[in-house]
Design a protein around this motif. Structure first.
Motif, PDB file in Angstrom:
ATOM      1  N   TYR A  67       0.816  -1.205   0.000  1.00 35.37           N
ATOM      2  CA  TYR A  67       0.000   0.000   0.000  1.00 35.37           C
ATOM      3  C   TYR A  67       0.854   1.261   0.000  1.00 35.37           C
ATOM      4  O   TYR A  67       0.520   2.255  -0.648  1.00 35.37           O
ATOM      5  CB  TYR A  67      -0.951   0.016   1.194  1.00 35.37           C
ATOM      6  N   ILE A  68       1.958   1.216   0.710  1.00 32.59           N
ATOM      7  CA  ILE A  68       2.854   2.376   0.733  1.00 32.59           C
ATOM      8  C   ILE A  68       3.463   2.580  -0.645  1.00 32.59           C
ATOM      9  O   ILE A  68       3.564   3.714  -1.129  1.00 32.59           O
ATOM     10  CB  ILE A  68       3.935   2.201   1.826  1.00 32.59           C
ATOM     11  N   LYS A  69       3.833   1.497  -1.318  1.00 35.43           N
ATOM     12  CA  LYS A  69       4.365   1.605  -2.678  1.00 35.43           C
ATOM     13  C   LYS A  69       3.323   2.190  -3.620  1.00 35.43           C
ATOM     14  O   LYS A  69       3.635   3.020  -4.472  1.00 35.43           O
ATOM     15  CB  LYS A  69       4.830   0.238  -3.181  1.00 35.43           C
ATOM     16  N   ILE A  70       2.082   1.757  -3.460  1.00 43.27           N
ATOM     17  CA  ILE A  70       1.006   2.298  -4.299  1.00 43.27           C
ATOM     18  C   ILE A  70       0.851   3.794  -4.060  1.00 43.27           C
ATOM     19  O   ILE A  70       0.695   4.563  -5.010  1.00 43.27           O
ATOM     20  CB  ILE A  70      -0.314   1.553  -4.039  1.00 43.27           C
ATOM     21  N   LEU A  71       0.895   4.204  -2.810  1.00 44.33           N
ATOM     22  CA  LEU A  71       0.754   5.629  -2.502  1.00 44.33           C
ATOM     23  C   LEU A  71       1.868   6.455  -3.136  1.00 44.33           C
ATOM     24  O   LEU A  71       1.625   7.553  -3.660  1.00 44.33           O
ATOM     25  CB  LEU A  71       0.715   5.846  -0.992  1.00 44.33           C
ATOM     26  N   PHE A  72       3.091   5.941  -3.133  1.00 44.59           N
ATOM     27  CA  PHE A  72       4.194   6.661  -3.766  1.00 44.59           C
ATOM     28  C   PHE A  72       4.033   6.692  -5.286  1.00 44.59           C
ATOM     29  O   PHE A  72       4.368   7.677  -5.933  1.00 44.59           O
ATOM     30  CB  PHE A  72       5.546   6.058  -3.378  1.00 44.59           C
ATOM     31  N   LYS A  73       3.516   5.612  -5.853  1.00 52.83           N
ATOM     32  CA  LYS A  73       3.249   5.608  -7.294  1.00 52.83           C
ATOM     33  C   LYS A  73       2.181   6.636  -7.648  1.00 52.83           C
ATOM     34  O   LYS A  73       2.283   7.331  -8.661  1.00 52.83           O
ATOM     35  CB  LYS A  73       2.808   4.219  -7.759  1.00 52.83           C
ATOM     36  N   LEU A  74       1.156   6.731  -6.806  1.00 52.52           N
ATOM     37  CA  LEU A  74       0.107   7.720  -7.026  1.00 52.52           C
ATOM     38  C   LEU A  74       0.676   9.138  -6.996  1.00 52.52           C
ATOM     39  O   LEU A  74       0.344   9.974  -7.836  1.00 52.52           O
ATOM     40  CB  LEU A  74      -0.995   7.578  -5.970  1.00 52.52           C
ATOM     41  N   LEU A  75       1.532   9.379  -6.045  1.00 60.54           N
ATOM     42  CA  LEU A  75       2.159  10.696  -5.934  1.00 60.54           C
ATOM     43  C   LEU A  75       3.031  10.995  -7.141  1.00 60.54           C
ATOM     44  O   LEU A  75       3.000  12.103  -7.687  1.00 60.54           O
ATOM     45  CB  LEU A  75       2.984  10.761  -4.646  1.00 60.54           C
ATOM     46  N   ALA A  76       3.779  10.005  -7.595  1.00 58.85           N
ATOM     47  CA  ALA A  76       4.639  10.200  -8.772  1.00 58.85           C
ATOM     48  C   ALA A  76       3.809  10.474 -10.019  1.00 58.85           C
ATOM     49  O   ALA A  76       4.155  11.361 -10.819  1.00 58.85           O
ATOM     50  CB  ALA A  76       5.516   8.960  -8.983  1.00 58.85           C
ATOM     51  N   ILE A  77       2.708   9.751 -10.196  1.00 55.73           N
ATOM     52  CA  ILE A  77       1.834   9.988 -11.346  1.00 55.73           C
ATOM     53  C   ILE A  77       1.297  11.409 -11.308  1.00 55.73           C
ATOM     54  O   ILE A  77       1.263  12.108 -12.326  1.00 55.73           O
ATOM     55  CB  ILE A  77       0.675   8.962 -11.374  1.00 55.73           C
ATOM     56  N   ALA A  78       0.877  11.852 -10.130  1.00 56.04           N
ATOM     57  CA  ALA A  78       0.330  13.201 -10.009  1.00 56.04           C
ATOM     58  C   ALA A  78       1.366  14.253 -10.391  1.00 56.04           C
ATOM     59  O   ALA A  78       1.061  15.199 -11.140  1.00 56.04           O
ATOM     60  CB  ALA A  78      -0.162  13.438  -8.580  1.00 56.04           C
ATOM     61  N   TYR A  79       2.598  14.108  -9.910  1.00 55.02           N
ATOM     62  CA  TYR A  79       3.646  15.087 -10.222  1.00 55.02           C
ATOM     63  C   TYR A  79       4.019  15.074 -11.702  1.00 55.02           C
ATOM     64  O   TYR A  79       4.156  16.122 -12.328  1.00 55.02           O
ATOM     65  CB  TYR A  79       4.895  14.841  -9.376  1.00 55.02           C
ATOM     66  N   VAL A  80       4.197  13.893 -12.257  1.00 55.47           N
ATOM     67  CA  VAL A  80       4.600  13.793 -13.663  1.00 55.47           C
ATOM     68  C   VAL A  80       3.507  14.360 -14.572  1.00 55.47           C
ATOM     69  O   VAL A  80       3.797  15.128 -15.500  1.00 55.47           O
ATOM     70  CB  VAL A  80       4.934  12.334 -14.032  1.00 55.47           C
ATOM     71  N   CYS A  81       2.264  14.012 -14.303  1.00 54.00           N
ATOM     72  CA  CYS A  81       1.173  14.523 -15.140  1.00 54.00           C
ATOM     73  C   CYS A  81       1.020  16.029 -14.999  1.00 54.00           C
ATOM     74  O   CYS A  81       0.756  16.720 -15.989  1.00 54.00           O
ATOM     75  CB  CYS A  81      -0.131  13.816 -14.797  1.00 54.00           C
ATOM     76  N   GLN A  82       1.177  16.541 -13.787  1.00 45.85           N
ATOM     77  CA  GLN A  82       1.072  17.985 -13.592  1.00 45.85           C
ATOM     78  C   GLN A  82       2.172  18.716 -14.349  1.00 45.85           C
ATOM     79  O   GLN A  82       1.928  19.724 -15.004  1.00 45.85           O
ATOM     80  CB  GLN A  82       1.129  18.331 -12.100  1.00 45.85           C
ATOM     81  N   MET A  83       3.400  18.193 -14.273  1.00 46.23           N
ATOM     82  CA  MET A  83       4.512  18.827 -14.970  1.00 46.23           C
ATOM     83  C   MET A  83       4.301  18.775 -16.481  1.00 46.23           C
ATOM     84  O   MET A  83       4.485  19.778 -17.180  1.00 46.23           O
ATOM     85  CB  MET A  83       5.843  18.141 -14.610  1.00 46.23           C
ATOM     86  N   ALA A  84       3.903  17.630 -16.999  1.00 49.77           N
ATOM     87  CA  ALA A  84       3.669  17.501 -18.436  1.00 49.77           C
ATOM     88  C   ALA A  84       2.518  18.399 -18.885  1.00 49.77           C
ATOM     89  O   ALA A  84       2.592  19.037 -19.940  1.00 49.77           O
ATOM     90  CB  ALA A  84       3.366  16.041 -18.784  1.00 49.77           C
ATOM     91  N   SER A  85       1.480  18.468 -18.068  1.00 54.55           N
ATOM     92  CA  SER A  85       0.339  19.320 -18.391  1.00 54.55           C
ATOM     93  C   SER A  85       0.743  20.792 -18.431  1.00 54.55           C
ATOM     94  O   SER A  85       0.344  21.529 -19.337  1.00 54.55           O
ATOM     95  CB  SER A  85      -0.772  19.102 -17.358  1.00 54.55           C
ATOM     96  N   ASN A  86       1.536  21.210 -17.467  1.00 55.08           N
ATOM     97  CA  ASN A  86       1.992  22.605 -17.446  1.00 55.08           C
ATOM     98  C   ASN A  86       2.869  22.942 -18.644  1.00 55.08           C
ATOM     99  O   ASN A  86       2.759  24.032 -19.214  1.00 55.08           O
ATOM    100  CB  ASN A  86       2.739  22.907 -16.146  1.00 55.08           C
TER     101      ASN A  86
END
Length: 127
Positions: A67-86
């Protein structure tokens, strides 16, 4: 103090990208991308502190490492998508930016399904 340095590097990179865009529009994107990657790599050196905290938290409240690994993956997806979107928005491609955000949100939802299932099972046991 590190955050001030990184913020100044980000501002300097944005100014440099604006200046480069005036002369060579296509190279402005590469300057922005380089600045984003540099800032991201500068912060990865501090991931060990976060990982140690997550391990300690998992041990104290008995959360599975999965579950902790999943949470870190979720955070990484959010950051990468936000950066790409910007970056896409900076280039003037709002429709692509919107699609990246939608894909990121769907990916986060799909990846969080095991956590949601676990919460529902726990709620059923309590009732």
């Amino acid at each position: 103090m590190l955050i001030v340095k990184l913020a100044l590097i980000g501002i300097g990179g944005a100014i440099l990208a604006v200046v480069v865009r005036q002369f060579q529009k296509e190279y402005g994107v590469f300057v922005l991308l380089a600045v984003c990657l540099f800032l991201l790599s500068a912060m990865t050196s501090h991931l060990s502190v976060i990982m140690d905290f997550a391990r300690e938290l998992g041990e104290n409240i008995h959360i599975s490492d999965a579950y902790i690994k999943i949470l870190f993956k979720l955070l990484a997806i959010a950051y990468v998508c936000q950066m790409a979107s910007n970056i896409c928005q900076d280039m003037g491609y709002q429709s692509v930016s919107f699609q990246i955000e939608i894909i990121g949100k769907l990916s986060i939802f799909i990846l969080s399904i095991p956590i949601l299932k676990s919460l529902l099972e726990m709620a059923e046991r309590l009732l």
